[in-house]
Design a protein around this motif. Structure first.
Motif, PDB file in Angstrom:
ATOM      1  N   GLY A  29       0.840  -1.189   0.000  1.00 32.21           N
ATOM      2  CA  GLY A  29       0.000   0.000   0.000  1.00 32.21           C
ATOM      3  C   GLY A  29       0.873   1.237   0.000  1.00 32.21           C
ATOM      4  N   VAL A  30       0.671   2.104  -0.971  1.00 33.96           N
ATOM      5  CA  VAL A  30       1.472   3.325  -1.089  1.00 33.96           C
ATOM      6  C   VAL A  30       0.655   4.510  -0.586  1.00 33.96           C
ATOM      7  CG1 VAL A  30       2.630   4.879  -2.699  1.00 33.96           C
ATOM      8  CG2 VAL A  30       2.825   2.411  -3.000  1.00 33.96           C
ATOM      9  N   SER A  31       1.174   5.164   0.441  1.00 36.95           N
ATOM     10  CA  SER A  31       0.424   6.204   1.139  1.00 36.95           C
ATOM     11  C   SER A  31       0.861   7.624   0.820  1.00 36.95           C
ATOM     12  CB  SER A  31       0.567   5.995   2.646  1.00 36.95           C
ATOM     13  OG  SER A  31       1.931   6.179   3.032  1.00 36.95           O
ATOM     14  N   GLY A  32       2.039   7.769   0.206  1.00 35.66           N
ATOM     15  CA  GLY A  32       2.602   9.100   0.020  1.00 35.66           C
ATOM     16  C   GLY A  32       3.597   9.462   1.095  1.00 35.66           C
ATOM     17  N   GLY A  33       3.915   8.480   1.964  1.00 35.82           N
ATOM     18  CA  GLY A  33       4.884   8.690   3.033  1.00 35.82           C
ATOM     19  C   GLY A  33       6.219   8.036   2.737  1.00 35.82           C
ATOM     20  N   ILE A  34       7.211   8.352   3.542  1.00 32.93           N
ATOM     21  CA  ILE A  34       8.575   7.874   3.323  1.00 32.93           C
ATOM     22  C   ILE A  34       8.701   6.363   3.484  1.00 32.93           C
ATOM     23  CG2 ILE A  34       9.227   8.389   5.721  1.00 32.93           C
ATOM     24  CD1 ILE A  34      11.523   8.598   2.600  1.00 32.93           C
ATOM     25  N   VAL A 180      13.982   8.787  -3.671  1.00 30.31           N
ATOM     26  CA  VAL A 180      12.561   8.989  -3.409  1.00 30.31           C
ATOM     27  C   VAL A 180      12.243  10.462  -3.684  1.00 30.31           C
ATOM     28  CG1 VAL A 180      10.851   9.135  -1.541  1.00 30.31           C
ATOM     29  CG2 VAL A 180      12.336   7.120  -1.743  1.00 30.31           C
ATOM     30  N   PRO A 181      11.092  10.764  -4.282  1.00 26.37           N
ATOM     31  CA  PRO A 181      10.745  12.157  -4.602  1.00 26.37           C
ATOM     32  C   PRO A 181      10.893  13.102  -3.409  1.00 26.37           C
ATOM     33  CG  PRO A 181       9.175  10.679  -5.631  1.00 26.37           C
ATOM     34  CD  PRO A 181      10.064   9.819  -4.771  1.00 26.37           C
ATOM     35  N   GLU A 182      11.369  14.311  -3.692  1.00 29.84           N
ATOM     36  CA  GLU A 182      11.612  15.297  -2.644  1.00 29.84           C
ATOM     37  C   GLU A 182      10.338  15.646  -1.874  1.00 29.84           C
ATOM     38  OE1 GLU A 182      14.377  16.875  -1.392  1.00 29.84           O
ATOM     39  OE2 GLU A 182      15.437  15.318  -2.504  1.00 29.84           O
ATOM     40  N   SER A 183       9.197  15.616  -2.555  1.00 31.78           N
ATOM     41  CA  SER A 183       7.945  15.956  -1.879  1.00 31.78           C
ATOM     42  C   SER A 183       7.670  15.008  -0.722  1.00 31.78           C
ATOM     43  CB  SER A 183       6.777  15.914  -2.867  1.00 31.78           C
ATOM     44  OG  SER A 183       6.596  14.599  -3.391  1.00 31.78           O
ATOM     45  N   ILE A 184       8.074  13.753  -0.890  1.00 31.71           N
ATOM     46  CA  ILE A 184       7.885  12.750   0.167  1.00 31.71           C
ATOM     47  C   ILE A 184       8.969  12.896   1.228  1.00 31.71           C
ATOM     48  CG2 ILE A 184       7.933  10.267   0.654  1.00 31.71           C
ATOM     49  CD1 ILE A 184       6.608   9.825  -2.057  1.00 31.71           C
ATOM     50  N   MET A 185      10.191  13.127   0.790  1.00 27.68           N
ATOM     51  CA  MET A 185      11.296  13.297   1.732  1.00 27.68           C
ATOM     52  C   MET A 185      11.037  14.475   2.683  1.00 27.68           C
ATOM     53  SD  MET A 185      13.708  10.988   1.209  1.00 27.68           S
ATOM     54  CE  MET A 185      15.203  11.725   1.885  1.00 27.68           C
ATOM     55  N   ASN A 186      10.368  15.508   2.173  1.00 24.77           N
ATOM     56  CA  ASN A 186      10.170  16.720   2.962  1.00 24.77           C
ATOM     57  C   ASN A 186       8.842  16.765   3.705  1.00 24.77           C
ATOM     58  OD1 ASN A 186      12.653  17.753   2.067  1.00 24.77           O
ATOM     59  ND2 ASN A 186      11.724  18.663   0.242  1.00 24.77           N
ATOM     60  N   ALA A 187       7.965  15.806   3.442  1.00 29.32           N
ATOM     61  CA  ALA A 187       6.636  15.822   4.067  1.00 29.32           C
ATOM     62  C   ALA A 187       6.696  15.366   5.516  1.00 29.32           C
ATOM     63  CB  ALA A 187       5.686  14.917   3.280  1.00 29.32           C
ATOM     64  N   ALA A 188       5.853  15.955   6.345  1.00 34.38           N
ATOM     65  CA  ALA A 188       5.758  15.527   7.738  1.00 34.38           C
ATOM     66  C   ALA A 188       5.134  14.133   7.788  1.00 34.38           C
ATOM     67  CB  ALA A 188       4.903  16.501   8.534  1.00 34.38           C
ATOM     68  N   PRO A 189       5.743  13.186   8.507  1.00 34.77           N
ATOM     69  CA  PRO A 189       5.177  11.832   8.604  1.00 34.77           C
ATOM     70  C   PRO A 189       3.751  11.858   9.130  1.00 34.77           C
ATOM     71  CG  PRO A 189       7.416  11.871   9.472  1.00 34.77           C
ATOM     72  CD  PRO A 189       7.015  13.303   9.247  1.00 34.77           C
ATOM     73  N   SER A 190       2.878  11.067   8.497  1.00 35.55           N
ATOM     74  CA  SER A 190       1.473  11.027   8.896  1.00 35.55           C
ATOM     75  C   SER A 190       0.896   9.656   8.594  1.00 35.55           C
ATOM     76  CB  SER A 190       0.680  12.097   8.145  1.00 35.55           C
ATOM     77  OG  SER A 190      -0.707  11.941   8.354  1.00 35.55           O
ATOM     78  N   ASP A 191       0.044   9.142   9.494  1.00 29.78           N
ATOM     79  CA  ASP A 191      -0.565   7.846   9.234  1.00 29.78           C
ATOM     80  C   ASP A 191      -1.774   7.942   8.302  1.00 29.78           C
ATOM     81  OD1 ASP A 191      -2.604   8.841  10.853  1.00 29.78           O
ATOM     82  OD2 ASP A 191      -2.162   7.521  12.546  1.00 29.78           O
ATOM     83  N   GLY A 192      -2.286   9.160   8.095  1.00 27.41           N
ATOM     84  CA  GLY A 192      -3.374   9.365   7.152  1.00 27.41           C
ATOM     85  C   GLY A 192      -4.669   8.666   7.501  1.00 27.41           C
TER      86      GLY A 192
END
Length: 262
Positions: A29-34, A180-192
């Motif tokens: 499952g791909v969530s958009g997180g690191i 890994v895309p920078e947008s993911i590297m820089n995003a705050a971790p979240s369980d969504g």
């Protein structure tokens, strides 16, 4: 950490495990997180089939965008990667019409958040059975063995855990190495799991670097009396989560019947 060698070790471990299990590859499952970005990339590097699944449930737009960006990026780099989207929002809403809500709002919200994770687990195992794949877990060491920040039989329901021996900071190092895309590297971790943009730190009350520190202090035998100010606060937060979520981190207890009763 010898990043390149760690990557090679995990990739070889994944490939060897899948080959011995007689399966075709992995579903994730791909969530958009690191964590899911790194795990799916490691799986892709095995050369085996990798199915990336986006499973939104009232998902925040930023999470959806990052997940789609990563899947597109990964598919362009590895021809063994495929993807699909399973919108679980209608399933989740249908579930809510068949259960009753008892208790305070915070308790209900948490129960529903965990239900989202379990619906996703069910979907992953459906596709795993359909295509003879293993469900790859995305939990890191702090989440899985420190604070237990995952859903039992939700994102904790997997076949194997390739990054569970890595701290969050180490996962980021792998992410940089794996491009890994920078947008993911820089995003705050979240369980969504709440349909908004709240971060893991918002929920826990401490950042992952702080939790890593607390985990190391706990393993060193320190107690809260050894610290003051913010360090003491973080250590107490870590210990509270570690204690309350211990049931997730140990084997399911079995009631052993005495021989004299059998």
């Amino acid at each position: 950490m010898q990043t390149e060698k760690v990557v090679d070790f995990i990739v070889n471990w994944l490939k060897d495990y899948a080959t011995k299990a007689g399966v075709n590859g992995f579903v994730i499952g791909v969530s958009g997180g690191i964590d899911s970005a790194v795990t799916s990339t490691l799986c892709a590097k095995t050369g085996l089939n990798v199915l990336c699944i986006e499973m939104p449930i009232h998902q925040a737009a930023s999470h959806v965008t990052r997940a789609q960006e990563h899947i597109k990026h990964l598919s362009a780099r590895y021809d063994n990667v495929s993807d699909t989207r399973t919108d679980l929002t209608p399933v989740f809403e249908a579930f809510k019409t068949e259960v009753f809500f008892d208790g305070d709002q915070a308790t209900v919200d948490m129960a529903l958040a965990n239900t989202r994770a379990r619906l996703r687990m069910t979907s992953l195992y459906y596709y795993a059975g359909l295509y003879k794949l293993l469900v790859a877990g995305t939990g890191n060491k702090v989440e899985d063995f420190g604070v237990g920040f995952y859903t039992k039989y939700g994102d904790g329901g997997v076949d194997l855990s390739p990054i569970a021996d890595l701290l969050k900071s180490e996962v980021y190092k792998l992410g940089a190495f794996l491009e890994v895309p920078e947008s993911i590297m820089n995003a705050a971790p979240s369980d969504g799991l709440f349909g908004d943009t709240r971060s893991d730190e918002d929920q826990i009350g401490a950042s992952y670097p702080e939790l890593e520190w607390a985990m190391q202090m706990d393993e060193a035998g320190k107690t809260e009396s050894d610290f003051t100010a913010r360090e003491k606060e973080v250590f107490i937060i870590y210990k509270r989560y570690n204690s309350s979520n211990k049931h997730k981190m140990i084997a399911i207890p079995i009631c052993d019947i005495p021989d004299n009763l059998m």
